[in-house]
Design a protein around this motif. Sequence first.
Motif, PDB file in Angstrom:
ATOM      1  N   ALA A 116      41.672  43.523  32.789  1.00 22.61           N
ATOM      2  CA  ALA A 116      41.361  44.696  33.603  1.00 22.61           C
ATOM      3  C   ALA A 116      42.177  44.765  34.885  1.00 22.61           C
ATOM      4  N   GLY A 117      42.429  43.614  35.477  1.00 24.27           N
ATOM      5  CA  GLY A 117      43.191  43.604  36.721  1.00 24.27           C
ATOM      6  C   GLY A 117      44.633  44.022  36.549  1.00 24.27           C
ATOM      7  N   ILE A 141      32.951  41.937  24.635  1.00 26.30           N
ATOM      8  CA  ILE A 141      34.082  42.212  25.518  1.00 26.30           C
ATOM      9  C   ILE A 141      34.326  40.992  26.390  1.00 26.30           C
ATOM     10  N   SER A 142      35.563  40.504  26.408  1.00 28.80           N
ATOM     11  CA  SER A 142      35.997  39.462  27.334  1.00 28.80           C
ATOM     12  C   SER A 142      36.879  40.145  28.369  1.00 28.80           C
ATOM     13  N   ILE A 143      36.515  40.066  29.643  1.00 33.08           N
ATOM     14  CA  ILE A 143      37.213  40.848  30.654  1.00 33.08           C
ATOM     15  C   ILE A 143      37.557  40.009  31.873  1.00 33.08           C
ATOM     16  N   ASP A 144      38.817  40.045  32.273  1.00 34.23           N
ATOM     17  CA  ASP A 144      39.279  39.438  33.518  1.00 34.23           C
ATOM     18  C   ASP A 144      39.514  40.573  34.505  1.00 34.23           C
ATOM     19  N   MET A 145      38.738  40.597  35.577  1.00 32.09           N
ATOM     20  CA  MET A 145      38.742  41.732  36.486  1.00 32.09           C
ATOM     21  C   MET A 145      39.668  41.532  37.671  1.00 32.09           C
ATOM     22  N   ALA A 146      40.000  42.624  38.322  1.00 31.46           N
ATOM     23  CA  ALA A 146      40.759  42.568  39.566  1.00 31.46           C
ATOM     24  C   ALA A 146      39.937  41.826  40.616  1.00 31.46           C
ATOM     25  N   LEU A 150      36.758  45.526  43.357  1.00 33.13           N
ATOM     26  CA  LEU A 150      37.548  46.718  43.056  1.00 33.13           C
ATOM     27  C   LEU A 150      37.064  47.420  41.795  1.00 33.13           C
ATOM     28  N   GLN A 151      36.627  46.663  40.803  1.00 37.45           N
ATOM     29  CA  GLN A 151      36.239  47.245  39.516  1.00 37.45           C
ATOM     30  C   GLN A 151      34.764  47.051  39.164  1.00 37.45           C
ATOM     31  N   LYS A 182      30.333  39.647  44.027  1.00 36.89           N
ATOM     32  CA  LYS A 182      30.016  40.973  43.483  1.00 36.89           C
ATOM     33  C   LYS A 182      30.195  40.968  41.958  1.00 36.89           C
ATOM     34  N   GLN A 183      31.188  40.226  41.485  1.00 39.59           N
ATOM     35  CA  GLN A 183      31.374  40.110  40.037  1.00 39.59           C
ATOM     36  C   GLN A 183      30.254  39.273  39.410  1.00 39.59           C
ATOM     37  N   ILE A 184      29.854  38.199  40.084  1.00 40.93           N
ATOM     38  CA  ILE A 184      28.778  37.357  39.578  1.00 40.93           C
ATOM     39  C   ILE A 184      27.481  38.158  39.466  1.00 40.93           C
TER      40      ILE A 184
END
Length: 290
Positions: A116-117, A141-146, A150-151, A182-184
């Motif tokens: 994603a980032g 879904i496996s997602i690596d975020m910014a 941000l996302q 925030k992601q956690i």
Amino acid sequence: MIIDAHAHLWKKQNGRVDGKPVYALENGKSNFGGEIRQMMPPYMINCENTADMLISNMDYAGVNGAVITQEEIDGNQDSYLLTAKSQYPNRLKICSLYEENKPFETTGFDGIKICAGRLPTQDLTKHYKVFEAADKNNMFISIDMADGDLQTESLLEMIQQYPNLRIAVGHFGMVTRQGWKKQIKLAQNKNVYIESGGITWLFNSEFYPYPSAVKAINEAAAICGFDKLMWGSDYPRTMVEITYKMSFDFILKSNEISDINKEKFLYKNAKEFYGFNDSKEITPIKNMLD
């Protein structure tokens, strides 16, 4: 019993970073957008990061199963991952790669990876079709975020739109970056989990036994509970500094995490999330230093 929630495989590395090519050279080195990097351990002399080599590492370290995610810097590995799973159907779960404005695969895959980032369009609601497809096909879904938040809001919209979709947020929320919690916090939602692939990379300057990483794991557990956290190695890139076993050994030897929570973090949560139902115990082999 241990499950690795974040590993990589490829037969040939051929990706891109910031629009520049990434490709393998020799002895574990790659051209990373014009800069030579030690991308793999130097014993990967032909730069093939194969399933056979990973399984050998898993057998030695006592890791029962692994989730093979993907990264745009390695190039699309869909074809090779299907081959790898056919070789080791009970040991590997595999993700196809989602790339913006390109078709993505679902047939034969357990999940879909979103880098994603790295997406040109950062708003994840604009990519709803990949979430829709994963939900429809009972994939994860496996997602690596910014970095940071941000996302997080746009992913939260997708979580709310597809409440039964399993989502694993990678790199432990980019734990060393501002706003990582925030992601956690997203894992407070029912089917959202956090996996720690890359945590030894993010705390590499501190190095083994990574006391700050252990502290961060406990901080995350205070937000979403240990039931939502999973271990990942980020093999093979993290193996340029440590062994595969060291990528989880610091958890096993920590006095800051209870045995019950170690079992959740290293095995139970990933078994439930990914559906590893046929894992068998691995008989340890005495090494020459014992």
